[in-house]
Scaffold this motif. Sequence first.
Motif, mmCIF file in Angstrom:
data_model
loop_
_atom_site.group_PDB
_atom_site.id
_atom_site.type_symbol
_atom_site.label_atom_id
_atom_site.label_comp_id
_atom_site.label_asym_id
_atom_site.label_seq_id
_atom_site.Cartn_x
_atom_site.Cartn_y
_atom_site.Cartn_z
ATOM 1 N N GLN A 1 -6.950 -0.311 -0.709
ATOM 2 C CA GLN A 1 -6.077 0.402 -1.638
ATOM 3 C C GLN A 1 -6.858 1.379 -2.532
ATOM 4 N N ARG A 2 -8.170 1.191 -2.627
ATOM 5 C CA ARG A 2 -8.969 2.040 -3.509
ATOM 6 C C ARG A 2 -9.577 3.238 -2.793
ATOM 7 N N ILE A 3 -9.366 3.318 -1.484
ATOM 8 C CA ILE A 3 -9.845 4.502 -0.760
ATOM 9 C C ILE A 3 -8.625 5.329 -0.351
ATOM 10 N N GLY A 4 -8.794 6.613 -0.286
ATOM 11 C CA GLY A 4 -7.657 7.459 0.057
ATOM 12 C C GLY A 4 -7.592 7.836 1.523
ATOM 13 N N HIS A 5 -8.770 7.914 2.172
ATOM 14 C CA HIS A 5 -8.830 8.497 3.502
ATOM 15 C C HIS A 5 -9.773 7.717 4.418
ATOM 16 N N LEU A 6 -9.401 7.634 5.675
ATOM 17 C CA LEU A 6 -10.262 7.098 6.725
ATOM 18 C C LEU A 6 -10.407 8.142 7.818
ATOM 19 N N ILE A 7 -11.653 8.461 8.163
ATOM 20 C CA ILE A 7 -11.924 9.371 9.276
ATOM 21 C C ILE A 7 -12.467 8.531 10.424
ATOM 22 N N GLY B 1 -1.534 2.626 2.339
ATOM 23 C CA GLY B 1 -1.714 3.862 1.583
ATOM 24 C C GLY B 1 -2.893 4.716 1.990
ATOM 25 N N VAL B 2 -3.544 4.357 3.090
ATOM 26 C CA VAL B 2 -4.702 5.121 3.557
ATOM 27 C C VAL B 2 -4.245 6.227 4.495
ATOM 28 N N SER C 1 -11.102 -3.266 7.359
ATOM 29 C CA SER C 1 -9.911 -3.956 7.834
ATOM 30 C C SER C 1 -8.912 -4.087 6.692
ATOM 31 N N PRO C 2 -7.629 -4.240 7.022
ATOM 32 C CA PRO C 2 -6.616 -4.402 5.979
ATOM 33 C C PRO C 2 -6.837 -5.643 5.123
ATOM 34 N N VAL C 3 -7.488 -6.667 5.691
ATOM 35 C CA VAL C 3 -7.675 -7.929 4.973
ATOM 36 C C VAL C 3 -8.897 -7.889 4.064
ATOM 37 N N SER C 4 -10.058 -7.574 4.633
ATOM 38 C CA SER C 4 -11.310 -7.625 3.876
ATOM 39 C C SER C 4 -11.679 -6.315 3.216
ATOM 40 N N GLY C 5 -11.003 -5.233 3.567
ATOM 41 C CA GLY C 5 -11.315 -3.937 2.982
ATOM 42 C C GLY C 5 -12.530 -3.306 3.620
ATOM 43 N N VAL C 6 -13.264 -2.533 2.822
ATOM 44 C CA VAL C 6 -14.472 -1.859 3.284
ATOM 45 C C VAL C 6 -15.643 -2.806 3.070
ATOM 46 N N THR C 7 -16.390 -3.083 4.134
ATOM 47 C CA THR C 7 -17.445 -4.095 4.046
ATOM 48 C C THR C 7 -18.794 -3.554 4.509
#
Length: 255
Positions: A222-228, A245-246, A174-180
């Motif tokens: 912000q630290r990941i470049g891509h989401l599939i 920026g994803v 999620s945009p708030v918590s990031g990758v969890t």
Amino acid sequence: MKRKRAYVDGRRDQILEIMKENPTVRVDELADKLAVSLITIRRDLQYLEEQKVLTRFYGGASVIAPEYSEEDEIQMYRTLIAKYAATLVEDGDSLFINTSRNALQMLDYVTRNNVTVITNNGKAIGKDYYEGISILITGGELRYPKNAMVGDFAVRNLQTVFPKKAFMGCSGISPVSGVTTEISGEVRINELMIRNATKDVYVLADHTKIGKNSSFTTSSVQRIGHLITDEKAPEDILKELENAGVKVHLVHKGD
């Protein structure tokens, strides 16, 4: 009597075989093909309808499509995500793959040469892959049921490894918590994989994980470049991720 029963059963099996290639059939066509009367075919179709393998309509019948559960759909999208991720692997690549089943699944479809995979996923052991793939296991404390390799031993082995790409599964993004993730022991491993990938970081997440927050944060978006992900992911969340920026890669049913 037994011979007659066998004959009837054989004819009904023939009807089902015909309907595998032609899901909708007409009574008169079946009667001609099987050289029996219209009444006989109607009785056969009535029996097969009672067995819930077809539905009758005036002058014919159609196969009943098998029920397609939500879990079946999710698995279908995960397979499409894995297949798409495999297309992003190039000859000579080195990859991190974490304990995600979906991320590991992508290796079923990689057909590139001189590919090195570094993973803490114990389920990689014993699997068959394309001959151009080499698997390096981090080692570490093996945790069930995911067969995840975690702990100081795994961390030390990852600290000096810098592959080109990382393919990471998650419990939510999620945009708030990031990758969890739900497992605290995997956080440090995932952080290292994301930090040490020198070129691209790809997160694999079907629509059920988009906008969801799990217990422990692995990384900010912000630290990941891509989401599939897949076409059923919520558009508003994807837009927020893109604004952060994803780059979003969408797979579609039928791809």
